[in-house]
Structure formats: C-alpha cells, structure tokens
Scaffold this motif. Structure first.
Motif, mmCIF file in Angstrom:
data_model
loop_
_atom_site.group_PDB
_atom_site.id
_atom_site.type_symbol
_atom_site.label_atom_id
_atom_site.label_comp_id
_atom_site.label_asym_id
_atom_site.label_seq_id
_atom_site.Cartn_x
_atom_site.Cartn_y
_atom_site.Cartn_z
ATOM 1 N N ILE A 195 41.712 48.241 52.257
ATOM 2 C CA ILE A 195 40.746 47.569 51.341
ATOM 3 C C ILE A 195 40.835 48.491 50.043
ATOM 4 O O ILE A 195 40.569 47.910 48.906
ATOM 5 N N LYS A 196 40.969 49.775 50.293
ATOM 6 C CA LYS A 196 40.630 50.728 49.073
ATOM 7 C C LYS A 196 42.175 50.886 48.511
ATOM 8 O O LYS A 196 41.987 51.158 47.216
ATOM 9 N N GLU A 211 48.876 41.255 47.759
ATOM 10 C CA GLU A 211 49.337 40.145 46.902
ATOM 11 C C GLU A 211 48.069 39.799 45.955
ATOM 12 O O GLU A 211 48.411 39.411 44.757
ATOM 13 N N LEU A 212 46.878 39.887 46.539
ATOM 14 C CA LEU A 212 45.490 39.063 45.534
ATOM 15 C C LEU A 212 45.248 40.294 44.574
ATOM 16 O O LEU A 212 44.955 41.284 45.120
ATOM 17 N N ARG A 213 45.435 39.947 43.385
ATOM 18 C CA ARG A 213 44.920 40.912 42.370
ATOM 19 C C ARG A 213 43.670 40.221 41.575
ATOM 20 O O ARG A 213 43.532 38.948 41.453
ATOM 21 N N LEU A 214 42.778 40.907 41.210
ATOM 22 C CA LEU A 214 42.024 40.584 40.327
ATOM 23 C C LEU A 214 42.333 40.791 38.738
ATOM 24 O O LEU A 214 42.587 41.693 38.256
ATOM 25 N N SER A 235 27.931 40.665 44.519
ATOM 26 C CA SER A 235 28.704 41.067 43.468
ATOM 27 C C SER A 235 29.844 40.605 43.162
ATOM 28 O O SER A 235 30.906 41.232 42.952
ATOM 29 N N LYS A 272 36.439 42.769 46.523
ATOM 30 C CA LYS A 272 37.633 43.179 47.643
ATOM 31 C C LYS A 272 37.692 42.475 49.031
ATOM 32 O O LYS A 272 38.469 42.081 49.184
ATOM 33 N N GLU A 321 34.013 49.672 38.920
ATOM 34 C CA GLU A 321 33.276 49.458 40.266
ATOM 35 C C GLU A 321 31.883 49.948 39.647
ATOM 36 O O GLU A 321 31.552 51.228 39.598
ATOM 37 N N LEU A 359 43.795 47.897 47.194
ATOM 38 C CA LEU A 359 43.964 46.362 47.068
ATOM 39 C C LEU A 359 45.178 46.072 46.200
ATOM 40 O O LEU A 359 45.613 45.132 46.162
ATOM 41 N N VAL A 390 40.487 33.415 41.164
ATOM 42 C CA VAL A 390 41.635 33.710 41.942
ATOM 43 C C VAL A 390 41.591 33.172 43.321
ATOM 44 O O VAL A 390 42.799 32.546 43.915
ATOM 45 N N LEU A 432 32.998 47.238 52.457
ATOM 46 C CA LEU A 432 33.458 47.347 53.881
ATOM 47 C C LEU A 432 32.381 46.547 54.804
ATOM 48 O O LEU A 432 32.969 45.846 55.800
ATOM 49 N N LEU A 474 38.384 38.627 48.804
ATOM 50 C CA LEU A 474 39.986 38.223 48.543
ATOM 51 C C LEU A 474 40.934 38.896 49.380
ATOM 52 O O LEU A 474 41.950 37.962 49.993
ATOM 53 N N ALA A 475 40.465 39.935 50.152
ATOM 54 C CA ALA A 475 41.473 40.506 51.420
ATOM 55 C C ALA A 475 41.481 39.655 52.601
ATOM 56 O O ALA A 475 42.283 39.652 53.511
ATOM 57 N N ASN A 487 28.974 49.098 41.713
ATOM 58 C CA ASN A 487 28.126 48.301 42.675
ATOM 59 C C ASN A 487 26.609 48.697 42.582
ATOM 60 O O ASN A 487 25.750 47.580 42.628
ATOM 61 N N HIS A 495 33.788 42.989 55.086
ATOM 62 C CA HIS A 495 35.127 43.212 55.437
ATOM 63 C C HIS A 495 35.157 43.238 57.160
ATOM 64 O O HIS A 495 35.736 42.628 57.732
ATOM 65 N N PRO A 513 25.265 43.939 48.219
ATOM 66 C CA PRO A 513 26.254 44.588 47.432
ATOM 67 C C PRO A 513 27.756 44.223 47.957
ATOM 68 O O PRO A 513 28.621 45.249 48.088
ATOM 69 N N LYS A 565 44.451 30.549 44.563
ATOM 70 C CA LYS A 565 45.323 31.015 45.742
ATOM 71 C C LYS A 565 45.045 30.095 47.137
ATOM 72 O O LYS A 565 45.871 30.049 47.841
ATOM 73 N N MET A 609 44.419 43.845 58.492
ATOM 74 C CA MET A 609 44.201 44.637 57.466
ATOM 75 C C MET A 609 43.050 45.658 57.734
ATOM 76 O O MET A 609 42.010 45.270 58.245
ATOM 77 N N ASP A 610 43.256 46.884 57.657
ATOM 78 C CA ASP A 610 42.070 47.915 57.973
ATOM 79 C C ASP A 610 41.530 48.248 56.955
ATOM 80 O O ASP A 610 41.818 48.136 55.615
ATOM 81 N N ALA A 611 40.259 49.142 57.197
ATOM 82 C CA ALA A 611 39.396 49.690 56.053
ATOM 83 C C ALA A 611 40.312 50.452 55.103
ATOM 84 O O ALA A 611 39.756 50.322 53.783
ATOM 85 N N LEU A 636 39.425 46.738 37.307
ATOM 86 C CA LEU A 636 38.007 46.414 37.300
ATOM 87 C C LEU A 636 37.125 47.477 37.695
ATOM 88 O O LEU A 636 37.421 48.463 38.514
#
Lengths: 486, 205
Positions: free
Chosen positions: B6-7, B13-16, A418, A397, B25, B9, A426, A372, A400-401, B27, A375, A393, A430, B1-3, B23
């Motif tokens: 993000i959750k 379009e973009l995938r991991l 990370s 996400k 997590e 994803l 990717v 976040l 890429l976003a 952290n 972001h 950290p 892209k 794109m808002d917060a 994947l």
C-alpha cells in the motif's frame, strides 16, 4: 414490460419513484397480476391505488410498506369490486388519511384467505374488533392507533375479538399505545412469534408485563423504553428469541432518557440461546460487554450496534472498541452482517479482515485512522458484497489498490471520506465493468482540483453500462475523458 | 497485496493523476473538512442512502447545522446545545417522522424540572409516564439521585430529596398526594428540593 411479459404476476420495488401512470399501466396490462410490493417508494397517490383496486381481479397481495403516498382520499379502497375476494395480504400502514372504514370491513370479511392485515394509524381502535371478527383466520395484524377513551366495553370487545384470532402470530402497529389497552392482547400472547412494539411509547413496566407472556416469541422490535430491566425479563421469558431490535426513543437528546445500557444486550445474549440477529441503539458500550456477547452467542449472524454518540470509547476504560468488535468477528464465525460504531482504529478493520470470512455486509461510520483500515476489509473479507462507509479517513490508495475486488461485490458506498475526484476518474477509466458514480451537490467535480475529495461515491458492477437517467448532481466516471453529464 | 505494498503505490499500475505528479497526504485535515462537509451538505433527494441501518437521506431535515467534531472534548459538563450530524443516528426517516408525529399528536405536557444546585433546568413530558413510580424513576435517572418511595404519612422519608410541584393555584405541593391524572393536569413545574428544606416537607408535621 407490458408488451414483453403480459403474464407478469409479481412486481416488488424498493426505494424507487413510481408514478400513478405506472400503477395504471400495471393495473391494465397484466391480466393475472397477483403481487404488488412497494417498499419505501414514493411518487404515487391514492389514485394509482384506485386503479390497482379496480382492475386487478386476481390480486393477492398489496403491500405499501413505508412508502410515501400522497393520500388524496380514502375512497380508493371502495374501488375493489364486490366480486373481488382473493386478497391475502394488505399493508396500508404508511397511509396518512382515513380509509373508508365500511369498505375496509366489507373487504376484509369477504376475503376468506386474508392472512396479513396491516392497518394505518387512522383506523380507530374501536373499529378493530369488527375487522378482527371479519377475519378470524388472520395470522399477521398491524393495528391502527392503539388508543381510545378508556371504556370498559371497548376494552372487553377488543379482548374478545383478539381471543377469537386463534391463528394470529404476528402483531405490529400500536401507535399512541395506551398502557391500559395492552392487556387486551394478553389472551393471545402465548401464541405470538413476532411482536413489533417499536412505535409504542409505553414504559418498561407495561412492556415487561406484555413480553413476559410471549413464551414463543422469536422476533421482538421495541423502543428503548424497555430498559435493561425489561431486557432481563425478556431473556428469562422468551427462550426462543431469534431477533431483537431496540430503537431509540429520543435519538437526538443529549442525555440518556432511559436506563438502557449495554447490560440489556448482555442479558439477552446470555438468556436467549437462539439469538442471531441484533439491532441495538444505546449510549454506552464496553469491550468487556462485546466480548461477553461474542462468547455467549457464537451463532450470531447479524450484529448491528449503534452507539448514538459518534466515536464513543469504551466507557469503562476509555479505550477504542476495537477488541470488543474483534471478539464479535472472531467468535461469530457465521456473521454475515455487521454495523460498527463507537471509537475505532484501524485495528478493528484488521480483525474484520482476518476473521470476517463470511461477512457479506459491513456498515462503518466515523471510524479508522488511515487507508489501511479500508485495505484490510477489501483484501480480507472474501464474501463481502455490500460496503457502506461514511465519515472515515479512507482515501485513494486502498480503493485503487483493491479495484478488482469491487467487481466481486454488489456495491460500495463512501460519503464524506477522503476519496479524490482524480481517483474516481482513474477507477472509472480502469474498470469498465463498474459504474463509478460521483454525487456532489456543490457542482461538477471537474470545477475543482483533482485532489479535491468527492462528497459521495457509489460504485457497483454492471453489465448494462452507465445509467442515463441520473439527476444533475450525479456523474459517472467512465472511459470518455470528458465527463458525461446526464 | 499486503500492507507494505500500500505504501508503495507507485509500484502498482494504478496511479493517481498524471505521471510525474504527486499527491499530498493530509488525512487529518481532510477528516476535519469531511466532517463539516457532511453536515453542511444539503440533503440529496434520492433514495440511495449512506447507512442502511434505518436511514434515508431523502427526508433528512436535520441539515444545515455544523457538525461538532468534539472528540477533543474533555469538559465535564455537556455543551448545552449539541450540533446535529446529518443522517445520524441512522434511523429511517419513516420512523423518525412517525415518532415525531406521535409526540406532536399526543400534545405532550412539558414541564420544567429544577433541582436545587443544578446549573440548568430540564424539561420532561408528563404524558410519557404512566404514573408516579415511572416519573420518580425518570427523575432519579435524570439527576442521578435517589428519591425513594412515597408514603402518605411520611412523604419521602429517608431521602435527602423531595420532589415538589407548583400547582395551578401557585402552591408548592409534595408530589404523590393526589391521583396521577389530577397531578398531570395541575402540575405547572417541578422542583426537586434538597437538604433540610426537603426533610421538612417529608416529615409528618
């Protein structure tokens, strides 16, 4: 280049490897060559400099600032022919060995337009008066070693020579400075606009005496020996101050060795209405202090704070410093550059994304809790050009976003974060107009799982495509499904 | 794109990784790993640098030691030797080398400083100080005490502490009696005395 632009006059390079061969090519190919600036470069020796000196008849500026030069001999300076008189600016402060002092004196005195002279440490103090007398029109001077056996004749000679430089506005150098020689510059303090004492290991009382005489000072670089007391005097004496940099004298020490705290910076922010650029190393900070600084100086444009211990909280409340930095971005609406430090959560990045609309460069270390944070910055900072991040950290996400954002920026650096190898691939695939470079000393990233984090990631936009000259530990992620290893 | 996005994803379009894989997590763990990775990573000899403050990893000679991820430290006493983090604080190696050269060139006069009751000694470089006032102030800062002002007749009257030093003859002397330059060349070590011992030295006997 030599073939294409034979009339090239100026070359300025930063952080590049330059060979003697290149310098020889420059010296012999460009007949009207005037300016050579090599900033933090390396790979050349004094032989290359000799080629420049011997061949560039119209050279005006030779500036080697902070480059690493293999200093084979000081003889190269003598290679400027006696007929050569067009030098206007010379910066050899990075050279390790002594240059031919007689040659230097003759060069300096025969170049009537010499305005900038930055000597290296090996030029002894007792030779400085002669040099100054040969160039009374100097505007910028970097001394050599500022120490000598204390002799009254050396002192008076020096003071007289300084007094004769009526146009001198900028002083730097001062290596090994002896406090008893500082008064030699007192006669010209009132005309100084820029003073770099960041290599002068003298204590606060001596610094205060000097600085308090510099009423026109706009820029001061100094070691933290100046302490809070000294900064208070600075705030009272130098009302025209625009830029302050305070460097740590003992950056790796465990305990503070000087009485410099957040208070010094607060004093300067209160007393100097034009202060707009700050670089400050210290060991403690509070949200209250940052708040005060922000409210005092809404005209701040560059604010770089380094609290030496990573993740240090507000020392008064033990809270994160989110609110303090938040105040900075909120009140300083023209802030273009910001460096963070101390204990910081994702909240500080929310503030930055919300208020940092003019922010162009952001440096982050040991901060944030999650993607976040990243972001907020990538989505909120409309004018962001350069972003450098270490030990945070932040992962796949947010990166890429906000991939499209990266094309609007000059570069992104992330190290010890990370971000996974898979995500880098990717991103590279892209975004064909980005160079996505992964650096990893421990071997090719595809020898590890895709989810494995990369050591270092450097992303920048390009019209030329991937580089072809990378060392073995750098890989470009791009369209080819196989990694291209240079 | 808002917060919130993000959750989610997967909605983008973009995938991991390959479709159908997920994947994990982790952290927190990654942060820990990252920290140690950053400190054991050998230095790259390139000129791209992580933080522009003033740093160039090219000449960073601090590599190899483990990073101390000490944000859980609640101890009162600082650890005697803290691990260095590579490239931190962000000081240009040009500057780092320069300051190092200066202290080496000057050949600092390092002496041990002990204070009665303190768990460990400190070391200071006498060459850094211009005179007694600066030295005393530094000692006051270092040990968080007040020594006050020197007077020939009464020493450091009013203070619970007296700065003393061992001279070349092995005698313990009160700091301040001899000219500064003589002191610097004859001082072998410093000791900050406390309590009645100190008052004994401070008073004219």
């Amino acid at each position: 280049m030599a073939g294409a632009y034979p009339w090239l006059e100026e070359i300025r390079l930063k952080r590049m490897v330059v060979s003697d061969e290149s310098l020889e090519i420059i010296a012999k190919s460009f007949k009207n060559f005037k300016v050579l600036v090599l900033s933090s470069c390396e790979g050349f020796t004094t032989e290359g400099l000799a080629a420049i000196a011997a061949n560039c008849r119209n050279l005006r500026e030779l500036d080697l600032r902070e480059s690493e030069v293999e200093d084979l001999s000081g003889r190269w300076l003598s290679d400027f022919p006696d007929s050569y008189t067009s030098l206007e600016s010379l910066n050899i402060s990075c050279l390790g060995n002594e240059v031919n002092l007689l040659a230097l004196e003759r060069l300096v005195s025969r170049c009537p337009n010499l305005k900038t002279l930055r000597l290296n440490r090996a030029v002894p103090l007792d030779r400085l008066p002669n040099l100054l007398r040969g160039a009374p029109q100097l505007a910028e001077l970097g001394t050599g070693a500022y120490t000598s056996e204390m002799r009254p004749d050396v002192f008076s000679n020096l003071a007289e020579a300084f007094a004769g430089c009526k146009q001198l506005k900028t002083l730097s150098g001062f290596w090994d400075a002896l406090p008893s020689y500082l008064p030699a510059v007192y006669p010209i303090c009132s005309q100084l606009t820029s003073l770099n004492l960041s290599y002068a290991t003298v204590q606060s009382p001596d610094l205060i005496k000097l600085v308090s005489l510099c009423e026109k000072l706009q820029k001061l670089w100094v070691l933290d020996y100046i302490e809070d007391d000294g900064l208070e005097i600075l705030a009272a004496s130098c009302k025209d101050l625009r830029e302050l940099r305070v460097f740590p004298s003992d950056p790796f020490g465990l305990e503070p060795n000087v009485a410099l705290t957040e208070q010094g910076l607060v004093s300067v922010s209160e007393g100097c209405p034009k202060l707009q650029s700050v670089l400050y190393f210290c060991r403690q900070m509070s949200n209250a202090a940052l708040n005060t600084i922000a409210r005092n100086r809404p005209n701040m444009t560059r604010f770089r704070l380094c609290i030496i211990e990573p993740r240090s909280p507000d020392y008064l409340t033990l809270q994160p410093l989110d609110d303090g930095f938040g105040a900075i971005v909120e009140h300083c609406k023209d802030l273009r550059r910001l460096s963070l430090s101390g204990l910081l959560t994702d909240r500080v990045f929310e503030y930055i994304g919300t208020y940092g609309k003019k922010l162009e460069m952001l440096s982050v270390a040991f901060a944030g809790d999650s993607d976040l944070g990243l972001h907020h910055v990538l989505s909120g900072c409309d004018n962001l050009r350069k972003l450098e991040i270490r030990d945070c950290p932040f992962g796949d996400k947010a990166l890429l976003a906000n991939a499209a954002k990266l094309e609007t920026m000059r570069s992104l650096w992330m190290s010890s974060c990370s971000v996974s190898f898979g995500a880098c691939k990717v991103l590279g695939q892209k975004m064909p107009r980005l160079n996505v470079e992964v650096m990893d000393e421990s071997g090719p990233p595809d020898s590890r799982p895709e989810s494995s984090p990369v050591e270092k990631l450097y992303v920048y936009r390009t019209v030329a495509g991937p580089r072809l000259d990378m060392p073995g530990f750098v890989w470009t992620m791009d369209d080819d499904s196989a990694l291209r290893i240079s | 794109m808002d917060a919130a996005d993000i959750k989610n994803l997967k909605a983008t379009e973009l995938r991991l990784g390959l479709p159908g894989t997920h994947l994990e997590e982790n952290n927190v763990i990654i942060t820990e790993e990252k920290s140690s990775l950053s400190s054991t990573t050998p230095v790259l000899n390139n000129n791209k640098r992580p933080l522009q403050e003033e740093t160039s990893p090219a000449n960073n000679k601090d590599c190899g030691s483990k990073c101390s991820n000490n944000n859980t430290d609640d101890d009162a006493a600082p650890p005697p030797s803290k691990a260095k983090i590579v490239g931190w604080p962000p000081i240009r190696s040009y500057r780092k080398n320069s300051l190092q050269e200066q202290s080496e060139a000057a050949g600092g006069i390092y002496v041990k400083v002990s204070m009665d009751g303190a768990p460990y000694l400190r070391k200071i470089d006498l060459k850094v100080y211009g005179g007694y006032p600066q030295l005393l102030k530094a000692l006051e800062n270092m040990f968080k005490l007040t020594i006050g002002e020197y007077s020939e007749k009464e020493g450091y009257k009013g203070s619970d502490y007296a700065p003393t030093y061992e001279d070349k003859d092995g005698d313990w002397m009160l700091v301040g009696d001899v000219p500064w330059d003589m002191f610097v060349t004859s001082c072998k070590r410093l000791r900050i005395m406390k309590g009645y011992e100190a008052r004994g030295l401070g008073c004219a006997v």
